[in-house]
Design a protein around this motif. Structure first.
Motif, PDB file in Angstrom:
ATOM      1  N   GLN A 187       0.854  -1.202   0.000  1.00 37.06           N
ATOM      2  CA  GLN A 187       0.000   0.000   0.000  1.00 37.06           C
ATOM      3  C   GLN A 187       0.877   1.234   0.000  1.00 37.06           C
ATOM      4  O   GLN A 187       1.885   1.294   0.715  1.00 37.06           O
ATOM      5  CB  GLN A 187      -0.921   0.028   1.215  1.00 37.06           C
ATOM      6  N   LEU A 188       0.470   2.197  -0.819  1.00 32.77           N
ATOM      7  CA  LEU A 188       1.187   3.465  -0.904  1.00 32.77           C
ATOM      8  C   LEU A 188       0.180   4.573  -0.633  1.00 32.77           C
ATOM      9  O   LEU A 188      -0.752   4.773  -1.417  1.00 32.77           O
ATOM     10  CB  LEU A 188       1.808   3.638  -2.291  1.00 32.77           C
ATOM     11  N   GLN A 189       0.337   5.280   0.473  1.00 34.17           N
ATOM     12  CA  GLN A 189      -0.629   6.304   0.879  1.00 34.17           C
ATOM     13  C   GLN A 189      -0.035   7.689   0.679  1.00 34.17           C
ATOM     14  O   GLN A 189       0.845   8.105   1.436  1.00 34.17           O
ATOM     15  CB  GLN A 189      -1.042   6.088   2.328  1.00 34.17           C
ATOM     16  N   ALA A 190      -0.543   8.381  -0.334  1.00 41.53           N
ATOM     17  CA  ALA A 190      -0.060   9.727  -0.630  1.00 41.53           C
ATOM     18  C   ALA A 190      -0.915  10.762   0.098  1.00 41.53           C
ATOM     19  O   ALA A 190      -2.118  10.580   0.263  1.00 41.53           O
ATOM     20  CB  ALA A 190      -0.095   9.990  -2.127  1.00 41.53           C
ATOM     21  N   SER A 191      -0.274  11.838   0.495  1.00 40.62           N
ATOM     22  CA  SER A 191      -0.980  12.935   1.160  1.00 40.62           C
ATOM     23  C   SER A 191      -0.229  14.233   0.914  1.00 40.62           C
ATOM     24  O   SER A 191       0.900  14.216   0.393  1.00 40.62           O
ATOM     25  CB  SER A 191      -1.092  12.669   2.658  1.00 40.62           C
ATOM     26  N   GLY A 192      -0.870  15.341   1.279  1.00 35.99           N
ATOM     27  CA  GLY A 192      -0.195  16.632   1.187  1.00 35.99           C
ATOM     28  C   GLY A 192      -0.652  17.512   0.044  1.00 35.99           C
ATOM     29  O   GLY A 192      -0.186  18.643  -0.082  1.00 35.99           O
ATOM     30  N   GLY A 193      -1.539  17.011  -0.804  1.00 30.70           N
ATOM     31  CA  GLY A 193      -2.019  17.824  -1.899  1.00 30.70           C
ATOM     32  C   GLY A 193      -2.948  18.926  -1.421  1.00 30.70           C
ATOM     33  O   GLY A 193      -3.300  19.000  -0.240  1.00 30.70           O
ATOM     34  N   GLY A 194      -3.333  19.784  -2.356  1.00 26.48           N
ATOM     35  CA  GLY A 194      -4.238  20.875  -2.017  1.00 26.48           C
ATOM     36  C   GLY A 194      -4.270  21.915  -3.100  1.00 26.48           C
ATOM     37  O   GLY A 194      -3.774  21.706  -4.207  1.00 26.48           O
ATOM     38  N   LEU A 195      -4.866  23.052  -2.751  1.00 24.83           N
ATOM     39  CA  LEU A 195      -4.968  24.194  -3.664  1.00 24.83           C
ATOM     40  C   LEU A 195      -3.877  25.198  -3.310  1.00 24.83           C
ATOM     41  O   LEU A 195      -3.740  25.586  -2.136  1.00 24.83           O
ATOM     42  CB  LEU A 195      -6.344  24.836  -3.540  1.00 24.83           C
ATOM     43  N   ASN A 197       9.889   5.084   6.422  1.00 23.44           N
ATOM     44  CA  ASN A 197       9.415   4.359   5.222  1.00 23.44           C
ATOM     45  C   ASN A 197       8.529   5.260   4.360  1.00 23.44           C
ATOM     46  O   ASN A 197       7.464   4.846   3.876  1.00 23.44           O
ATOM     47  CB  ASN A 197       8.666   3.088   5.610  1.00 23.44           C
ATOM     48  N   THR A 198       8.997   6.470   4.159  1.00 23.81           N
ATOM     49  CA  THR A 198       8.204   7.502   3.491  1.00 23.81           C
ATOM     50  C   THR A 198       9.049   8.212   2.437  1.00 23.81           C
ATOM     51  O   THR A 198      10.238   8.471   2.658  1.00 23.81           O
ATOM     52  CB  THR A 198       7.674   8.523   4.511  1.00 23.81           C
ATOM     53  N   VAL A 199       8.401   8.527   1.316  1.00 22.87           N
ATOM     54  CA  VAL A 199       9.018   9.286   0.235  1.00 22.87           C
ATOM     55  C   VAL A 199       8.313  10.635   0.141  1.00 22.87           C
ATOM     56  O   VAL A 199       7.084  10.706   0.336  1.00 22.87           O
ATOM     57  CB  VAL A 199       8.899   8.528  -1.101  1.00 22.87           C
ATOM     58  N   TYR A 200       9.067  11.667  -0.160  1.00 23.43           N
ATOM     59  CA  TYR A 200       8.517  13.017  -0.240  1.00 23.43           C
ATOM     60  C   TYR A 200       8.745  13.604  -1.627  1.00 23.43           C
ATOM     61  O   TYR A 200       9.665  13.216  -2.345  1.00 23.43           O
ATOM     62  CB  TYR A 200       9.191  13.917   0.796  1.00 23.43           C
ATOM     63  N   LEU A 201       7.885  14.562  -1.968  1.00 26.06           N
ATOM     64  CA  LEU A 201       8.089  15.354  -3.173  1.00 26.06           C
ATOM     65  C   LEU A 201       7.879  16.808  -2.793  1.00 26.06           C
ATOM     66  O   LEU A 201       6.743  17.225  -2.544  1.00 26.06           O
ATOM     67  CB  LEU A 201       7.132  14.940  -4.296  1.00 26.06           C
ATOM     68  N   GLN A 202       8.963  17.554  -2.724  1.00 22.18           N
ATOM     69  CA  GLN A 202       8.898  18.985  -2.468  1.00 22.18           C
ATOM     70  C   GLN A 202       8.698  19.691  -3.800  1.00 22.18           C
ATOM     71  O   GLN A 202       9.511  19.525  -4.716  1.00 22.18           O
ATOM     72  CB  GLN A 202      10.176  19.473  -1.792  1.00 22.18           C
ATOM     73  N   ARG A 213       3.572   7.321   2.258  1.00 21.91           N
ATOM     74  CA  ARG A 213       3.927   6.342   3.276  1.00 21.91           C
ATOM     75  C   ARG A 213       3.723   4.962   2.677  1.00 21.91           C
ATOM     76  O   ARG A 213       2.640   4.655   2.175  1.00 21.91           O
ATOM     77  CB  ARG A 213       3.038   6.547   4.500  1.00 21.91           C
ATOM     78  N   ALA A 214       4.737   4.121   2.735  1.00 26.56           N
ATOM     79  CA  ALA A 214       4.677   2.798   2.130  1.00 26.56           C
ATOM     80  C   ALA A 214       4.456   1.722   3.179  1.00 26.56           C
ATOM     81  O   ALA A 214       5.039   1.776   4.263  1.00 26.56           O
ATOM     82  CB  ALA A 214       5.977   2.514   1.370  1.00 26.56           C
ATOM     83  N   TYR A 215       3.617   0.764   2.819  1.00 26.06           N
ATOM     84  CA  TYR A 215       3.344  -0.401   3.663  1.00 26.06           C
ATOM     85  C   TYR A 215       3.537  -1.656   2.818  1.00 26.06           C
ATOM     86  O   TYR A 215       3.084  -1.722   1.683  1.00 26.06           O
ATOM     87  CB  TYR A 215       1.909  -0.361   4.189  1.00 26.06           C
ATOM     88  N   GLY A 216       4.245  -2.614   3.373  1.00 23.99           N
ATOM     89  CA  GLY A 216       4.431  -3.874   2.665  1.00 23.99           C
ATOM     90  C   GLY A 216       5.698  -3.942   1.834  1.00 23.99           C
ATOM     91  O   GLY A 216       6.033  -5.001   1.319  1.00 23.99           O
ATOM     92  N   ILE A 217       6.356  -2.806   1.667  1.00 24.78           N
ATOM     93  CA  ILE A 217       7.643  -2.778   0.992  1.00 24.78           C
ATOM     94  C   ILE A 217       8.572  -1.874   1.787  1.00 24.78           C
ATOM     95  O   ILE A 217       8.116  -1.070   2.601  1.00 24.78           O
ATOM     96  CB  ILE A 217       7.540  -2.281  -0.470  1.00 24.78           C
ATOM     97  N   VAL A 218       9.864  -2.022   1.548  1.00 22.71           N
ATOM     98  CA  VAL A 218      10.852  -1.229   2.265  1.00 22.71           C
ATOM     99  C   VAL A 218      11.407  -0.165   1.322  1.00 22.71           C
ATOM    100  O   VAL A 218      12.041  -0.492   0.315  1.00 22.71           O
ATOM    101  CB  VAL A 218      11.992  -2.119   2.797  1.00 22.71           C
ATOM    102  N   VAL A 219      11.134   1.080   1.646  1.00 19.81           N
ATOM    103  CA  VAL A 219      11.541   2.182   0.790  1.00 19.81           C
ATOM    104  C   VAL A 219      13.054   2.189   0.589  1.00 19.81           C
ATOM    105  O   VAL A 219      13.555   2.496  -0.489  1.00 19.81           O
ATOM    106  CB  VAL A 219      11.045   3.514   1.420  1.00 19.81           C
ATOM    107  N   ARG A 220      13.793   1.804   1.625  1.00 19.46           N
ATOM    108  CA  ARG A 220      15.245   1.879   1.600  1.00 19.46           C
ATOM    109  C   ARG A 220      15.857   1.064   0.456  1.00 19.46           C
ATOM    110  O   ARG A 220      16.880   1.457  -0.109  1.00 19.46           O
ATOM    111  CB  ARG A 220      15.808   1.392   2.941  1.00 19.46           C
ATOM    112  N   ILE A 221      15.232  -0.050   0.085  1.00 18.78           N
ATOM    113  CA  ILE A 221      15.849  -0.942  -0.880  1.00 18.78           C
ATOM    114  C   ILE A 221      15.160  -0.922  -2.237  1.00 18.78           C
ATOM    115  O   ILE A 221      15.448  -1.767  -3.096  1.00 18.78           O
ATOM    116  CB  ILE A 221      15.901  -2.394  -0.353  1.00 18.78           C
TER     117      ILE A 221
END
Length: 114
Positions: free
Chosen positions: A2-10, A75-80, A22-30
Protein backbone atom coordinates in the motif's frame (compact mmCIF):
# COMPACT_ATOMS: atom_id res chain seq x y z
CA UNK A 1 1.64 -3.31 -0.82
CA UNK A 2 0.00 0.00 0.00
CA UNK A 3 1.19 3.47 -0.90
CA UNK A 4 -0.63 6.30 0.88
CA UNK A 5 -0.06 9.73 -0.63
CA UNK A 6 -0.98 12.93 1.16
CA UNK A 7 -0.20 16.63 1.19
CA UNK A 8 -2.02 17.82 -1.90
CA UNK A 9 -4.24 20.87 -2.02
CA UNK A 10 -4.97 24.19 -3.66
CA UNK A 11 -2.03 26.56 -4.06
CA UNK A 12 -1.45 29.79 -5.98
CA UNK A 13 1.03 29.94 -8.86
CA UNK A 14 4.54 30.32 -7.49
CA UNK A 15 3.64 28.55 -4.28
CA UNK A 16 4.96 25.34 -2.73
CA UNK A 17 3.65 22.04 -1.47
CA UNK A 18 5.25 18.93 0.00
CA UNK A 19 3.73 15.57 -0.79
CA UNK A 20 4.29 12.47 1.31
CA UNK A 21 3.99 8.80 0.39
CA UNK A 22 3.93 6.34 3.28
CA UNK A 23 4.68 2.80 2.13
CA UNK A 24 3.34 -0.40 3.66
CA UNK A 25 4.43 -3.87 2.66
CA UNK A 26 7.64 -2.78 0.99
CA UNK A 27 10.85 -1.23 2.26
CA UNK A 28 11.54 2.18 0.79
CA UNK A 29 15.24 1.88 1.60
CA UNK A 30 15.85 -0.94 -0.88
CA UNK A 31 13.51 0.08 -3.70
CA UNK A 32 13.37 2.70 -6.41
CA UNK A 33 10.39 4.92 -5.60
CA UNK A 34 8.66 7.15 -8.10
CA UNK A 35 6.16 9.99 -8.23
CA UNK A 36 3.83 10.11 -11.22
CA UNK A 37 1.12 12.60 -12.05
CA UNK A 38 -1.98 12.47 -14.19
CA UNK A 39 -3.88 15.49 -15.40
CA UNK A 40 -7.39 15.25 -16.90
CA UNK A 41 -7.22 14.11 -20.51
CA UNK A 42 -3.47 13.49 -20.39
CA UNK A 43 -1.29 10.42 -20.08
CA UNK A 44 0.25 9.51 -16.76
CA UNK A 45 3.67 11.15 -16.51
CA UNK A 46 6.73 10.08 -14.53
CA UNK A 47 7.79 13.15 -12.54
CA UNK A 48 10.59 12.04 -10.24
CA UNK A 49 12.43 8.93 -9.06
CA UNK A 50 14.80 8.05 -6.23
CA UNK A 51 16.86 4.86 -6.18
CA UNK A 52 17.82 2.74 -3.21
CA UNK A 53 21.14 4.55 -3.19
CA UNK A 54 19.51 7.96 -3.21
CA UNK A 55 20.14 8.85 -6.85
CA UNK A 56 17.39 11.11 -8.17
CA UNK A 57 15.96 11.77 -11.61
CA UNK A 58 13.38 14.29 -12.81
CA UNK A 59 11.30 14.99 -15.86
CA UNK A 60 12.30 18.06 -17.84
CA UNK A 61 9.03 19.74 -16.90
CA UNK A 62 9.85 19.79 -13.16
CA UNK A 63 13.65 19.69 -13.07
CA UNK A 64 14.96 22.49 -10.89
CA UNK A 65 11.60 23.06 -9.18
CA UNK A 66 10.78 19.70 -7.57
CA UNK A 67 12.88 17.58 -5.22
CA UNK A 68 12.30 13.95 -4.29
CA UNK A 69 13.65 12.57 -1.03
CA UNK A 70 13.02 9.75 1.40
CA UNK A 71 13.12 9.01 5.11
CA UNK A 72 14.04 5.35 5.50
CA UNK A 73 13.19 5.34 9.20
CA UNK A 74 9.64 6.47 8.41
CA UNK A 75 9.42 4.36 5.22
CA UNK A 76 8.20 7.50 3.49
CA UNK A 77 9.02 9.29 0.24
CA UNK A 78 8.52 13.02 -0.24
CA UNK A 79 8.09 15.35 -3.17
CA UNK A 80 8.90 18.98 -2.47
CA UNK A 81 7.29 21.12 -5.16
CA UNK A 82 8.34 24.75 -5.53
CA UNK A 83 7.51 27.48 -8.04
CA UNK A 84 4.31 25.70 -8.91
CA UNK A 85 2.59 26.46 -12.19
CA UNK A 86 -1.00 25.91 -13.32
CA UNK A 87 0.24 23.13 -15.62
CA UNK A 88 1.40 21.21 -12.54
CA UNK A 89 -2.26 20.63 -11.67
CA UNK A 90 -2.82 16.88 -11.51
CA UNK A 91 -3.35 13.88 -9.29
CA UNK A 92 0.05 12.86 -7.94
CA UNK A 93 0.64 9.16 -7.34
CA UNK A 94 3.38 7.21 -5.63
CA UNK A 95 4.71 4.14 -7.46
CA UNK A 96 6.95 1.15 -6.89
CA UNK A 97 7.76 -2.05 -8.75
CA UNK A 98 7.82 -4.98 -6.33
CA UNK A 99 8.44 -8.55 -7.43
CA UNK A 100 7.76 -7.56 -11.02
CA UNK A 101 4.42 -5.86 -10.32
CA UNK A 102 3.67 -2.17 -10.59
CA UNK A 103 1.91 -0.62 -7.62
CA UNK A 104 0.33 2.83 -7.62
CA UNK A 105 -1.12 4.54 -4.60
CA UNK A 106 -4.50 6.26 -4.67
CA UNK A 107 -2.94 9.66 -5.26
CA UNK A 108 -3.38 13.18 -3.96
CA UNK A 109 -4.85 16.10 -5.88
CA UNK A 110 -2.69 19.17 -6.51
CA UNK A 111 -4.42 22.22 -7.95
CA UNK A 112 -2.44 25.32 -8.90
CA UNK A 113 -4.73 28.26 -9.49
CA UNK A 114 -5.17 31.89 -8.56
Amino acid sequence: VQLQASGGGLVQPGGSLRLSCRAYGIVVRINTMDWYRQAPGKQRELVASITSGGRTNYSDSVNGRFAISKDNAKNTVYLQMNSLKPEDTAVYLCHVVWHGRKYFGRGTQVTVSS
